[in-house]
Design a protein around this motif. Structure first.
Motif, short mmCIF file in Angstrom:
data_model
loop_
_atom_site.label_atom_id
_atom_site.label_comp_id
_atom_site.label_asym_id
_atom_site.label_seq_id
_atom_site.Cartn_x
_atom_site.Cartn_y
_atom_site.Cartn_z
N THR A 67 0.83 -1.21 0.00
CA THR A 67 0.00 0.00 0.00
C THR A 67 0.87 1.26 0.00
OG1 THR A 67 -1.80 -1.14 1.12
CG2 THR A 67 -1.80 1.25 1.24
N ILE A 68 1.89 1.28 0.82
CA ILE A 68 2.76 2.46 0.87
C ILE A 68 3.47 2.65 -0.46
CG2 ILE A 68 4.89 3.37 1.89
CD1 ILE A 68 3.79 2.53 4.61
N LYS A 69 3.96 1.58 -1.05
CA LYS A 69 4.62 1.69 -2.35
C LYS A 69 3.66 2.24 -3.41
CE LYS A 69 8.21 -1.82 -1.89
NZ LYS A 69 8.72 -3.11 -2.36
N SER B 87 8.98 -4.87 8.26
CA SER B 87 9.17 -4.95 9.71
C SER B 87 9.80 -3.68 10.29
CB SER B 87 10.05 -6.16 10.05
OG SER B 87 11.33 -6.02 9.47
N LYS B 88 10.37 -2.85 9.44
CA LYS B 88 11.02 -1.61 9.89
C LYS B 88 10.08 -0.41 9.89
CE LYS B 88 15.26 -3.25 10.17
NZ LYS B 88 15.99 -3.34 11.40
N LEU B 89 8.87 -0.56 9.36
CA LEU B 89 7.96 0.58 9.23
C LEU B 89 7.63 1.23 10.57
CD1 LEU B 89 5.45 -0.59 6.48
CD2 LEU B 89 7.09 1.30 6.34
N ASP B 90 7.60 0.46 11.63
CA ASP B 90 7.26 1.03 12.94
C ASP B 90 8.49 1.43 13.74
OD1 ASP B 90 4.43 0.98 12.64
OD2 ASP B 90 4.53 -1.20 12.86
N ILE C 16 8.74 5.47 10.94
CA ILE C 16 8.95 5.55 9.49
C ILE C 16 7.61 5.53 8.77
CG2 ILE C 16 9.85 4.26 7.50
CD1 ILE C 16 12.20 3.42 9.34
N ARG C 17 6.69 4.68 9.23
CA ARG C 17 5.36 4.59 8.63
C ARG C 17 4.65 5.95 8.65
NH1 ARG C 17 2.32 0.06 8.35
NH2 ARG C 17 3.54 -0.91 10.01
N GLN D 88 2.87 11.03 6.21
CA GLN D 88 2.90 12.49 6.22
C GLN D 88 3.29 13.03 4.84
OE1 GLN D 88 2.03 15.09 7.91
NE2 GLN D 88 3.18 16.62 6.77
N VAL D 89 4.32 12.47 4.26
CA VAL D 89 4.77 12.91 2.93
C VAL D 89 3.65 12.74 1.92
CG1 VAL D 89 6.39 12.40 1.03
CG2 VAL D 89 7.21 12.44 3.40
N ILE D 90 3.01 11.59 1.94
CA ILE D 90 1.93 11.29 0.99
C ILE D 90 0.76 12.26 1.16
CG2 ILE D 90 0.16 9.56 0.45
CD1 ILE D 90 2.42 7.44 1.21
#
Length: 151
Positions: A3-5, A91-94, A111-112, A117-119
């Protein structure tokens, strides 16, 4: 991550469409150009934080030096975000990132949440840019996510 991608792919697409609309309009409106530059610089600021670099050297609300310079900023941002996200494991998103805002105040954000925020920040301002284009009797451009996925 999927979803983020996808949302980041939408961001790159929407940034490009807004720039195309601004070029087509031939606008000289300094406030409008300052706003689109703000979006590009904000993307750069958050990217530098994600990369563990400082961001206090950036000025969010300066006059724009022209659309070509802004387009270059967006293109460089997109390239660097793609590299960053490609190397990011779900696994690094949080994982939390420590950074200082532009006033030097320390913060800690996942990071998530930074990527979201950027989006969302870009989408908010693209709506404002489209409104200003309409006020100038220029043609606003469709940047909705659903338009992106239907293309």
């Amino acid at each position: 991550m999927k979803t983020i991608k996808c949302m980041m792919d939408h961001l790159y697409w929407a940034d490009g469409r807004i720039l195309d609309a601004l070029e087509k309009s031939k606008t000289k409106n300094k406030d409008l150009l300052k706003l689109v530059r703000h979006v590009a610089v904000a993307e750069t600021v958050w990217l530098s934080r994600l990369q563990g670099q400082g961001s206090t050297q950036y000025l969010l609300w300066e006059e724009a030096e022209g659309l070509m310079k802004i387009r270059t900023m967006f293109e460089e941002n997109a390239e660097q975000y793609r590299v960053y996200i490609e190397g990011l494991e779900e696994s690094k998103l949080d994982e939390m990132i420590d950074y200082a805002n532009l006033s030097g105040i320390p913060f800690r954000t996942s990071i998530r949440d930074i990527l979201l925020q950027v989006i969302l920040h870009g989408q908010y301002h693209r709506g404002q840019i489209n409104r200003l284009l309409r006020i100038e009797s220029a043609e606003p451009v469709q940047v909705d996510y659903i338009t992106f996925v239907k293309r």
